[in-house]
Design a protein around this motif. Structure first.
Motif, PDB file in Angstrom:
ATOM      1  N   VAL A  55       0.835  -1.210   0.000  1.00 15.43           N
ATOM      2  CA  VAL A  55       0.000   0.000   0.000  1.00 15.43           C
ATOM      3  C   VAL A  55       0.864   1.252   0.000  1.00 15.43           C
ATOM      4  CG1 VAL A  55      -0.251   0.016   2.533  1.00 15.43           C
ATOM      5  CG2 VAL A  55      -1.978   1.120   1.115  1.00 15.43           C
ATOM      6  N   ILE A  56       2.013   1.230   0.674  1.00 16.32           N
ATOM      7  CA  ILE A  56       2.890   2.402   0.714  1.00 16.32           C
ATOM      8  C   ILE A  56       3.609   2.581  -0.618  1.00 16.32           C
ATOM      9  CG2 ILE A  56       4.969   3.359   1.787  1.00 16.32           C
ATOM     10  CD1 ILE A  56       4.039   2.105   4.435  1.00 16.32           C
ATOM     11  N   GLY A  57       4.227   1.513  -1.115  1.00 12.74           N
ATOM     12  CA  GLY A  57       4.959   1.598  -2.371  1.00 12.74           C
ATOM     13  C   GLY A  57       4.073   1.935  -3.547  1.00 12.74           C
ATOM     14  N   ARG A  58       2.893   1.341  -3.593  1.00 16.71           N
ATOM     15  CA  ARG A  58       1.974   1.586  -4.712  1.00 16.71           C
ATOM     16  C   ARG A  58       1.525   3.040  -4.751  1.00 16.71           C
ATOM     17  NH1 ARG A  58      -2.719  -2.718  -5.838  1.00 16.71           N
ATOM     18  NH2 ARG A  58      -0.844  -3.976  -5.563  1.00 16.71           N
ATOM     19  N   ASN A  59       1.176   3.578  -3.606  1.00 23.98           N
ATOM     20  CA  ASN A  59       0.749   4.979  -3.559  1.00 23.98           C
ATOM     21  C   ASN A  59       1.907   5.931  -3.840  1.00 23.98           C
ATOM     22  OD1 ASN A  59      -2.259   5.563  -2.489  1.00 23.98           O
ATOM     23  ND2 ASN A  59      -1.554   3.602  -1.689  1.00 23.98           N
ATOM     24  N   VAL A  85      -1.120   2.931   8.277  1.00 21.69           N
ATOM     25  CA  VAL A  85      -1.267   3.484   6.927  1.00 21.69           C
ATOM     26  C   VAL A  85      -2.488   2.863   6.252  1.00 21.69           C
ATOM     27  CG1 VAL A  85      -0.185   3.784   4.673  1.00 21.69           C
ATOM     28  CG2 VAL A  85       1.209   3.849   6.750  1.00 21.69           C
ATOM     29  N   SER A  86      -3.333   3.716   5.673  1.00 18.23           N
ATOM     30  CA  SER A  86      -4.505   3.227   4.962  1.00 18.23           C
ATOM     31  C   SER A  86      -4.528   3.782   3.543  1.00 18.23           C
ATOM     32  CB  SER A  86      -5.789   3.640   5.692  1.00 18.23           C
ATOM     33  OG  SER A  86      -5.966   2.883   6.868  1.00 18.23           O
ATOM     34  N   SER A  90      -9.800   4.453  23.201  1.00 25.35           N
ATOM     35  CA  SER A  90      -8.451   5.004  23.122  1.00 25.35           C
ATOM     36  C   SER A  90      -8.377   6.129  22.089  1.00 25.35           C
ATOM     37  CB  SER A  90      -7.448   3.908  22.745  1.00 25.35           C
ATOM     38  OG  SER A  90      -7.407   2.905  23.735  1.00 25.35           O
ATOM     39  N   LEU A  91      -7.364   6.965  22.251  1.00 21.46           N
ATOM     40  CA  LEU A  91      -7.120   8.071  21.328  1.00 21.46           C
ATOM     41  C   LEU A  91      -6.110   7.612  20.280  1.00 21.46           C
ATOM     42  CD1 LEU A  91      -8.151  10.984  21.119  1.00 21.46           C
ATOM     43  CD2 LEU A  91      -6.157  11.703  22.455  1.00 21.46           C
ATOM     44  N   LEU A  92      -6.489   7.723  19.013  1.00 22.17           N
ATOM     45  CA  LEU A  92      -5.683   7.169  17.922  1.00 22.17           C
ATOM     46  C   LEU A  92      -5.493   8.178  16.802  1.00 22.17           C
ATOM     47  CD1 LEU A  92      -7.782   3.908  17.640  1.00 22.17           C
ATOM     48  CD2 LEU A  92      -5.424   3.920  18.405  1.00 22.17           C
ATOM     49  N   GLU A  93      -4.608   7.820  15.877  1.00 20.44           N
ATOM     50  CA  GLU A  93      -4.454   8.583  14.640  1.00 20.44           C
ATOM     51  C   GLU A  93      -4.111   7.620  13.516  1.00 20.44           C
ATOM     52  OE1 GLU A  93      -1.242  11.306  15.219  1.00 20.44           O
ATOM     53  OE2 GLU A  93       0.197   9.724  15.646  1.00 20.44           O
ATOM     54  N   MET A  94      -4.244   8.082  12.295  1.00 24.99           N
ATOM     55  CA  MET A  94      -3.949   7.284  11.114  1.00 24.99           C
ATOM     56  C   MET A  94      -3.057   8.097  10.171  1.00 24.99           C
ATOM     57  SD  MET A  94      -5.715   4.280  11.103  1.00 24.99           S
ATOM     58  CE  MET A  94      -6.280   3.738  12.721  1.00 24.99           C
ATOM     59  N   THR A  95      -2.546   7.416   9.143  1.00 26.81           N
ATOM     60  CA  THR A  95      -1.775   8.081   8.098  1.00 26.81           C
ATOM     61  C   THR A  95      -2.306   7.647   6.748  1.00 26.81           C
ATOM     62  OG1 THR A  95       0.210   8.134   9.493  1.00 26.81           O
ATOM     63  CG2 THR A  95       0.507   8.502   7.134  1.00 26.81           C
ATOM     64  N   ASP A  96      -2.791   8.591   5.972  1.00 23.07           N
ATOM     65  CA  ASP A  96      -3.282   8.323   4.631  1.00 23.07           C
ATOM     66  C   ASP A  96      -2.112   8.013   3.712  1.00 23.07           C
ATOM     67  OD1 ASP A  96      -5.426   8.591   2.450  1.00 23.07           O
ATOM     68  OD2 ASP A  96      -3.928  10.057   1.805  1.00 23.07           O
ATOM     69  N   ALA A  97      -2.231   6.959   2.891  1.00 28.47           N
ATOM     70  CA  ALA A  97      -1.117   6.518   2.051  1.00 28.47           C
ATOM     71  C   ALA A  97      -0.702   7.580   1.036  1.00 28.47           C
ATOM     72  CB  ALA A  97      -1.487   5.223   1.334  1.00 28.47           C
ATOM     73  N   ALA A  98      -1.658   8.343   0.518  1.00 32.67           N
ATOM     74  CA  ALA A  98      -1.331   9.394  -0.447  1.00 32.67           C
ATOM     75  C   ALA A  98      -0.600  10.547   0.240  1.00 32.67           C
ATOM     76  CB  ALA A  98      -2.596   9.895  -1.136  1.00 32.67           C
ATOM     77  N   LEU A  99      -1.024  10.884   1.453  1.00 32.14           N
ATOM     78  CA  LEU A  99      -0.333  11.913   2.236  1.00 32.14           C
ATOM     79  C   LEU A  99       1.099  11.467   2.542  1.00 32.14           C
ATOM     80  CD1 LEU A  99      -0.745  14.565   4.204  1.00 32.14           C
ATOM     81  CD2 LEU A  99      -0.811  12.800   5.971  1.00 32.14           C
ATOM     82  N   LYS A 158       3.436  11.930  -0.433  1.00 33.79           N
ATOM     83  CA  LYS A 158       3.889  13.318  -0.593  1.00 33.79           C
ATOM     84  C   LYS A 158       4.992  13.648   0.411  1.00 33.79           C
ATOM     85  CE  LYS A 158      -0.577  15.012  -2.294  1.00 33.79           C
ATOM     86  NZ  LYS A 158      -1.735  15.891  -2.012  1.00 33.79           N
ATOM     87  N   ALA A 159       4.792  13.210   1.662  1.00 33.69           N
ATOM     88  CA  ALA A 159       5.779  13.498   2.704  1.00 33.69           C
ATOM     89  C   ALA A 159       7.096  12.791   2.415  1.00 33.69           C
ATOM     90  CB  ALA A 159       5.239  13.063   4.067  1.00 33.69           C
ATOM     91  N   THR A 160       7.020  11.586   1.880  1.00 33.47           N
ATOM     92  CA  THR A 160       8.224  10.808   1.594  1.00 33.47           C
ATOM     93  C   THR A 160       9.076  11.489   0.529  1.00 33.47           C
ATOM     94  OG1 THR A 160       7.058   8.769   2.179  1.00 33.47           O
ATOM     95  CG2 THR A 160       9.050   8.539   0.876  1.00 33.47           C
ATOM     96  N   VAL A 161       8.441  11.959  -0.534  1.00 34.17           N
ATOM     97  CA  VAL A 161       9.168  12.647  -1.602  1.00 34.17           C
ATOM     98  C   VAL A 161       9.698  13.989  -1.100  1.00 34.17           C
ATOM     99  CG1 VAL A 161       8.973  13.664  -3.913  1.00 34.17           C
ATOM    100  CG2 VAL A 161       7.878  11.465  -3.401  1.00 34.17           C
ATOM    101  N   TRP A 162       8.896  14.689  -0.304  1.00 30.70           N
ATOM    102  CA  TRP A 162       9.355  15.960   0.298  1.00 30.70           C
ATOM    103  C   TRP A 162      10.626  15.752   1.118  1.00 30.70           C
ATOM    104  CZ3 TRP A 162       9.033  16.338   5.773  1.00 30.70           C
ATOM    105  CH2 TRP A 162       9.542  17.536   6.296  1.00 30.70           C
ATOM    106  N   ALA A 163      10.618  14.760   2.003  1.00 28.34           N
ATOM    107  CA  ALA A 163      11.773  14.538   2.877  1.00 28.34           C
ATOM    108  C   ALA A 163      12.999  14.102   2.080  1.00 28.34           C
ATOM    109  CB  ALA A 163      11.434  13.498   3.941  1.00 28.34           C
ATOM    110  N   ALA A 164      12.766  13.441   0.945  1.00 30.38           N
ATOM    111  CA  ALA A 164      13.880  12.934   0.135  1.00 30.38           C
ATOM    112  C   ALA A 164      14.493  14.002  -0.759  1.00 30.38           C
ATOM    113  CB  ALA A 164      13.403  11.771  -0.727  1.00 30.38           C
TER     114      ALA A 164
END
Length: 356
Positions: A20-24, A175-176, A215-224, A227-233
């Motif tokens: 899901v991460i690589g594909r997005n 990641v979703s 419980s208090l949770l959070e998620m990470t959208d795969a498309a978001l 974008k963050a991965t390319v930005w950091a790179a």
């Protein structure tokens, strides 16, 4: 970092292209005209446009060197591969070996290698072990090993001095996104669980631990995350840094679960703790009949169900979130509404005839 501006030509080597991460990530890179993309996975893929695929057994040092060693044009390695194993300790050897094999194969021949991006997660903070310090921060101390995420980062930290490349580590929450045959896709778990509940005329019950519902949770959208991965790179401010990457909001299942149920036309009954891996083990025949009845895409039951991962996430009867402000301080300001993220994924799954 040796990037020569945003328009300079780049070649991305995406390791773990089928997940899901690589594909997005590949889908996002395809929108950026300066990138050529090479996707790497065990299965390979159908090349198209600016993306070509290479089938590699990353656990085989010789195969990795043979297939990746000749890719001299690579400027950025995006590492998102993962090998599952039954225990935390068993995860270390294969997951570290795959990264080492990739770097050993590519680095000597890719003379313009600029960056290695490492995908991690909250295991760095011990989130998988039990209640951990929240919000987790990138500066938090490591925990007692074994932990392959930490070993992978320390390998890059040792290797980087004197190199032409820098590294970054991305730490998403759960990641979703859309992907089939992925062992860690929570949105798919919920979608298939809800679809089968509806087929059986049942309300949608939260199956996790009682405390997990609150419980208090959070998620990470795969498309978001892409974008963050390319930005950091590609932003030199991010060289040799780790970043928590999250949607930017928090939620509790007790509020979101009834909304998810309603989106499937279901009532939300009170939670009932049960192992999805156990109660869904006998549902393959039912799923096959649903595929035929509703005219769904002919996806194997094993490719649409990640029950073990669902049980894992729904067992978190403790708060599960990190501080995402470092990425914002360094210049990344994207965010996603988590409820909307789930609804969009469910909509896409229906459009692609994965679920009714």
């Amino acid at each position: 970092m040796n990037n020569k501006g945003a328009a300079a030509h780049k070649t991305a080597l995406v390791i773990g292209a089928g997940g899901v991460i690589g594909r997005n990530l590949i889908e996002y890179l395809e929108l950026l005209p300066e990138w050529e993309i090479i996707g790497v996975s065990r299965r390979g893929g159908d090349s198209s446009g600016r993306t070509r695929y290479v089938s590699v057994d990353l656990l085989n040092e010789g195969d990795t060197r043979e297939k990746l060693g000749k890719l001299s044009e690579v400027t950025h390695i995006f590492y998102a591969a993962y090998q599952d194993r039954p225990t935390w300790a068993e995860l270390v050897a294969p997951n570290l070996a795959m990264l080492v094999n990739v770097v050993n194969a590519v680095e000597p021949n890719a003379s313009n290698l600029q960056h290695i991006s490492l995908m991690q997660g909250y295991k760095v903070y011990g989130a998988h072990l039990g209640p951990f310090k929240t919000p987790a921060r990138e500066t938090d101390a490591y925990h007692m090993p074994p932990e392959f995420n930490i070993d992978q980062q320390q390998f890059l930290e040792r290797r980087q001095p004197g190199s032409s490349w820098t590294w970054s580590a991305l730490r998403p929450s759960v990641v979703s996104g859309f992907a089939l045959g992925n062992p860690m896709n929570l949105a798919m778990v919920i979608a298939v669980y809800a679809s089968i509940s509806k087929e059986l005329g049942l309300p949608l019950r939260f199956p996790g631990k009682p405390g997990a519902y609150n419980s208090l949770l959070e998620m990470t959208d795969a498309a978001l995350l892409a974008k963050a991965t390319v930005w950091a790179a590609t932003d030199e401010r991010c060289a040799n840094q780790a970043f928590n990457i999250t949607n930017g909001d928090l939620f509790r299942w007790n509020e979101l679960w009834p909304k998810i149920a309603a989106s499937f036309g279901l009532e939300a009954a009170p939670p009932l703790q049960m192992s999805l891996e156990e109660v869904m083990a006998d549902k393959e025949e039912l799923w096959s009949s649903m595929v035929e009845k509703h005219g769904l895409a002919n996806n194997a039951y094993k490719d649409v169900s990640s029950w073990r991962f669902g049980d894992f996430v729904f067992s978190w009867d403790y708060d599960f979130f990190a501080d995402g402000s470092k990425a914002r301080r360094f210049g990344f300001h994207e965010f996603v509404d988590t409820e909307a993220m789930f609804m969009d994924i469910f909509k896409e799954l229906r459009q692609r005839k994965v679920i009714p």
